[in-house]
Design a protein around this motif. Structure first.
Motif, PDB file in Angstrom:
ATOM      1  N   ARG A 118      -9.910  -4.676  -4.414  1.00 53.64           N
ATOM      2  CA  ARG A 118      -8.591  -4.464  -3.804  1.00 53.64           C
ATOM      3  C   ARG A 118      -7.560  -4.098  -4.875  1.00 53.64           C
ATOM      4  O   ARG A 118      -6.715  -3.242  -4.660  1.00 53.64           O
ATOM      5  CB  ARG A 118      -8.152  -5.705  -3.044  1.00 53.64           C
ATOM      6  N   LYS A 122      -5.663  -0.551  -5.021  1.00 51.41           N
ATOM      7  CA  LYS A 122      -4.195  -0.492  -5.046  1.00 51.41           C
ATOM      8  C   LYS A 122      -3.712   0.410  -6.188  1.00 51.41           C
ATOM      9  O   LYS A 122      -2.823   1.244  -6.004  1.00 51.41           O
ATOM     10  CB  LYS A 122      -3.639  -1.912  -5.210  1.00 51.41           C
ATOM     11  N   GLU A 162      -9.843   0.462   2.818  1.00 45.99           N
ATOM     12  CA  GLU A 162      -9.869  -0.189   4.126  1.00 45.99           C
ATOM     13  C   GLU A 162     -10.743   0.570   5.123  1.00 45.99           C
ATOM     14  O   GLU A 162     -11.383  -0.045   5.974  1.00 45.99           O
ATOM     15  CB  GLU A 162      -8.442  -0.336   4.687  1.00 45.99           C
ATOM     16  N   GLU A 166     -14.241  -1.318   2.868  1.00 40.82           N
ATOM     17  CA  GLU A 166     -14.156  -2.683   3.398  1.00 40.82           C
ATOM     18  C   GLU A 166     -15.170  -2.995   4.495  1.00 40.82           C
ATOM     19  O   GLU A 166     -15.768  -4.080   4.483  1.00 40.82           O
ATOM     20  CB  GLU A 166     -12.734  -2.968   3.882  1.00 40.82           C
TER      21      GLU A 166
END
Length: 193
Positions: A118, A122, A162, A166
């Motif tokens: 993550r 980012k 995502e 994910e």
């Protein structure tokens, strides 16, 4: 690769030990240096894939550009050690560890690995970069996640962690469906005499 399971990169000879995987751009092989047999590396052999949107000749150059770009952003990657333009091969450092895919399958995933990806996602998103977040592209070594593919693209929401990663970084329905599809299309093991 050439006969007798020997591959060369700019004249240096490497014994091919095994296929590590096949991606969109090529095949990755675990190799051992003939000159220094204790040293293992990865050779990525690029191949022509008609589904790719860019020309075959540009695939290697694109991978080199992506590697430099990701390195500048501090993304953990294996080192690119050599490039053989004529043979369309990259020699890279071998990161010895399980893939995230293997960890998900075996139940060995840790919350910290997800936190690391993550964080990486980012940082990449803030620079409008997307990578291939599928868990086979990540290896864990000394509790750190490495992105072992050098591919990157311009960021879109569809290419985000995502969306593309994910769903496969845990034993979700998407992961289990992918596993079932693999088993369905797996080649049968040949019988031995």
């Amino acid at each position: 690769m050439s006969r007798a399971n020997i591959a060369t990169v700019n004249g240096e000879r490497y014994e091919v030990l095994r296929l590590l995987g096949k991606g969109k751009g090529g095949y990755s092989f675990l190799v051992r240096s003939v000159a220094h047999p204790s040293m293992e590396y990865v050779i990525k052999q690029f191949h022509r894939d008609p589904r790719r949107h860019h020309l075959y000749e540009d695939t290697l150059q694109s991978e080199i550009r992506c590697y430099r770009r990701l390195r500048e952003l501090g993304i953990r990657l294996p080192a690119m050690l050599d490039v053989d333009i004529d043979a369309q091969r990259i020699l890279k450092e071998y990161i010895d560890g399980p893939t995230v895919y293997e960890l998900v399958r075996s139940g060995g995933m840790k919350d910290d690995y997800v936190a690391q990806i993550r964080d990486m996602a980012k940082r990449l998103t803030s620079h409008r970069i997307a990578i291939d977040y599928f868990p086979t592209n990540f290896v864990v070594d000394n509790e750190l996640i490495y992105y072992i593919d050098f591919e990157c693209e311009d960021y879109t929401a569809e290419r985000s962690f995502e969306r593309r990663g994910e769903p496969f970084w845990a034993r979700t329905e998407a992961f289990l469906a992918y596993e079932a599809e693999l088993l369905l299309h797996a080649s049968p093991i040949p019988e031995t005499a």
